[in-house]
Each structure stands twice: as C-alpha cells, then as structure tokens.
Write an enzyme that holds these catalytic residues in place. Structure first.
Site, PDB file in Angstrom:
ATOM      1  N   ASP A  15       0.835  -1.207   0.000  1.00 55.47           N
ATOM      2  CA  ASP A  15       0.000   0.000   0.000  1.00 55.47           C
ATOM      3  C   ASP A  15       0.870   1.258   0.000  1.00 55.47           C
ATOM      4  O   ASP A  15       1.980   1.258   0.540  1.00 55.47           O
ATOM      5  CB  ASP A  15      -0.905  -0.029   1.252  1.00 55.47           C
ATOM      6  CG  ASP A  15      -2.077   0.923   1.129  1.00 55.47           C
ATOM      7  OD1 ASP A  15      -2.290   1.492   0.036  1.00 55.47           O
ATOM      8  OD2 ASP A  15      -2.782   1.108   2.135  1.00 55.47           O
ATOM      9  N   ASN A  35     -10.662  -3.115  -6.251  1.00 50.51           N
ATOM     10  CA  ASN A  35      -9.849  -2.134  -7.003  1.00 50.51           C
ATOM     11  C   ASN A  35     -10.449  -1.752  -8.364  1.00 50.51           C
ATOM     12  O   ASN A  35     -10.053  -0.758  -8.961  1.00 50.51           O
ATOM     13  CB  ASN A  35      -8.405  -2.627  -7.193  1.00 50.51           C
ATOM     14  CG  ASN A  35      -7.546  -2.486  -5.963  1.00 50.51           C
ATOM     15  OD1 ASN A  35      -6.598  -3.233  -5.760  1.00 50.51           O
ATOM     16  ND2 ASN A  35      -7.864  -1.532  -5.099  1.00 50.51           N
TER      17      ASN A  35
HETATM   18  C1  FPP Z   1      -1.972   0.154  -3.281  1.00 47.67           C
HETATM   19  O1  FPP Z   1      -1.484   1.462  -3.374  1.00 47.67           O
HETATM   20  C2  FPP Z   1      -1.482  -0.641  -4.380  1.00 47.67           C
HETATM   21  C3  FPP Z   1      -2.250  -1.225  -5.320  1.00 47.67           C
HETATM   22  C4  FPP Z   1      -3.716  -1.153  -5.340  1.00 47.67           C
HETATM   23  C5  FPP Z   1      -1.674  -1.975  -6.419  1.00 47.67           C
HETATM   24  C6  FPP Z   1      -0.386  -2.673  -6.124  1.00 47.67           C
HETATM   25  C7  FPP Z   1       0.287  -2.843  -7.401  1.00 47.67           C
HETATM   26  C8  FPP Z   1       1.610  -2.816  -7.605  1.00 47.67           C
HETATM   27  C9  FPP Z   1       2.605  -2.754  -6.553  1.00 47.67           C
HETATM   28  C10 FPP Z   1       2.117  -2.867  -8.996  1.00 47.67           C
HETATM   29  C11 FPP Z   1       1.665  -4.033  -9.797  1.00 47.67           C
HETATM   30  C12 FPP Z   1       2.068  -5.312  -9.170  1.00 47.67           C
HETATM   31  C13 FPP Z   1       2.638  -6.333  -9.829  1.00 47.67           C
HETATM   32  C14 FPP Z   1       2.912  -7.591  -9.111  1.00 47.67           C
HETATM   33  C15 FPP Z   1       3.032  -6.252 -11.241  1.00 47.67           C
HETATM   34  P1  FPP Z   1      -2.523   2.639  -3.506  1.00 47.67           P
HETATM   35  O2  FPP Z   1      -2.603   3.009  -4.944  1.00 47.67           O
HETATM   36  O3  FPP Z   1      -3.805   2.278  -2.869  1.00 47.67           O
HETATM   37  O4  FPP Z   1      -1.801   3.752  -2.683  1.00 47.67           O
HETATM   38  P2  FPP Z   1      -2.519   4.934  -1.868  1.00 47.67           P
HETATM   39  O5  FPP Z   1      -3.277   4.285  -0.761  1.00 47.67           O
HETATM   40  O6  FPP Z   1      -1.361   5.736  -1.390  1.00 47.67           O
HETATM   41  O7  FPP Z   1      -3.393   5.667  -2.832  1.00 47.67           O
END
Ligand code: FPP
Length: 252
Positions: free
Chosen positions: A22, A70
């Site tokens: 996250d 998501n």
């Molecule tokens: C949460 O951060 C992260 C995600 C919803 C996606 C995670 C994806 C990756 C790390 C990249 C793709 C993964 C692979 C394995 C290719 P957020 O966007 O919710 O962060 P925030 O809470 O700060 O907005």
C-alpha cells in the site's frame, strides 16, 4: 540498538510472508507525479522484495496486487495497472525460470483482461514444476468472494460424494479455497501506515503475526523487510496454547 540489516542467525525466518502493498498513490502524489508512477515504482519494489525474501530464506511470498474492490478506481488507473502486470510478467519470465520461482495466483483471474490472463497462463505453465520458492499474486482477490467460491466448490464435491457428509474438518473445506494446498502465511505485512486487512487472506491469516509499517510501498526495501522479520521473531506464536506449553517463562 538498530535492527540488523539482515535477519540474524537466531531470528526465526517466516516460511510464508504475505504483503499488502500500500502507498503507491501517496508516494506519487507527494512528488507531484501521476499515481501510475507510484505503481511503476511499486513494481521495482516487488522485484527488490522477491530478491530479499529469497536471500533471507523465505520460501513463499504472497502479494496483494489487485483486490476485487480495485475495479472501483478510475478506469485509466485500472487499465494502467493491468498493463503493468502484463509487462511485469513478460519481463520477469526468464528470471523466474533462472531462479526456479513458481508463480501462482489467487482470485477470480478469469475476470482479468485477456492479455493479462494469457501472460499469467504462460508464466504459470513455465514455472509449475519449481518448488524452491513460490510467488503468489492475489489478483481480483477478495476473501469474501473466495469463501463464496469455496462453498460452491465444496457443495459440489459433497453432492458428488467426494467428501463424506460427516467430515466437518477445516482441512477438507480449506482445500476448496483459492490457496488450496498453500500453507497459511506466518507473517502479514502492510505498508503505508494503514492497519486494515482489506479483505485479504482473512481465514488464512487466522494465526499469522502482523507487522504494520509507515513506509510507503515504493520505498519499502530490504532493511524494512529484515526489520519486519526481526519483529516477527520476537513474537511468541501460541496457537491457542499457554506460553508455558510453548516453552515460554510466562505461565499465563
Ligand atoms: C496500493 O497502493 C497498491 C495497489 C492497489 C496496487 C499494487 C500494485 C503494484 C505494486 C504494482 C503491480 C504489481 C505487480 C505484481 C506487477 P494505492 O494506490 O492504494 O496507494 P494509496 O493508498 O497511497 O493511494
């Protein structure tokens, strides 16, 4: 005293770590960058953490890459995440094979875009015989839909006479979860300071230890992982027993 950068020989290393990655969006926003730039940096962290877990002797890593919720994000962000996943799998295939990493998925992956599904199928097929290290990507995953799917599958097995109606064991039921024969996680880490499970491995984490760190996922590194493992190794896992039964000094 500062924690060692590598788990000490006396530290108990968890066999299976699961991570809620996250903070990508906040990492990007703090720098005035588009959110997708945070996700791109998040992919670099994925590579770094796979290397570090292998180095520390962890055998299984499960990453929450895309939750069933998501899809509610803006369409361009969802599309960009799916393209990143596809690109990551294409680029990483050689490394998975070289390092004998088995790729698995959990979640309703049949609902992912066809390109991502094709790349997943290709990688899973090419790595299915490896057993040194298992990387599981949770994609379109949610614990509640997993329970619903498991209940359907279990009911079908009962109706087909594959399970005895008198068998009410967790072992029989849990085989119908997406995780099937995958051992439960020993340690669940969530980055970015949030302290929720967000529908991730709710049943499998029943006896897991939890480490919540304020570090945003793109900044999460080998030393942060070593610290989380050191924290895990200080915890006493009792599985319902008393401390004394587990070899501890506290009789409570
Ligand atoms: C949460 O951060 C992260 C995600 C919803 C996606 C995670 C994806 C990756 C790390 C990249 C793709 C993964 C692979 C394995 C290719 P957020 O966007 O919710 O962060 P925030 O809470 O700060 O907005």
């Amino acid at each position: 005293m500062a924690e060692p950068a590598v788990p000490h020989a006396t530290h108990q290393v968890p066999a299976h770590i699961a991570i809620i990655m996250d903070g990508n969006g906040r990492w990007a926003q703090q720098r005035g960058l588009p959110r997708i730039e945070g996700h791109r940096r998040g992919v670099e962290t994925v590579r770094r953490i796979i290397d570090a877990t292998r180095e520390f002797g962890v055998r299984m890593l499960t990453l929450y890459a895309f939750s069933a919720e998501n899809w509610r994000r803006p369409q361009d962000e969802v599309g960009a995440l799916m393209r990143l996943l596809e690109l990551y799998l294409k680029r990483e295939l050689k490394t998975f094979v070289k390092n004998r990493i088995q790729l698995r998925t959990i979640g309703r992956t049949h609902e992912l875009p066809p390109g991502a599904q094709r790349q997943l199928a290709r990688t899973i097929k090419a790595t299915r015989d490896f057993s040194d290290y298992t990387l599981t990507l949770a994609l379109n995953y949610g614990s509640r839909s997993e329970v619903v799917d498991a209940a359907h599958s279990y009911a079908a097995a009962l109706a087909a006479g594959e399970i005895s109606p008198s068998d009410r064991s967790w072992e029989s039921f849990s085989r119908h979860l997406y995780t099937g024969d995958l051992p439960d996680p020993d340690l669940v880490i969530r980055t970015s300071g949030e302290t929720r499970l967000s529908n991730f491995l709710l049943l499998q984490a029943a006896y897991a230890e939890f480490v919540f760190t304020p570090v945003l996922w793109p900044d999460f590194g080998r030393d942060d992982l070593a610290q989380a493992i050191a924290e895990y190794s200080r915890r006493e896992r009792r599985y319902g027993k008393t401390s004394a039964q587990c070899g501890g000094s506290d009789e409570q």
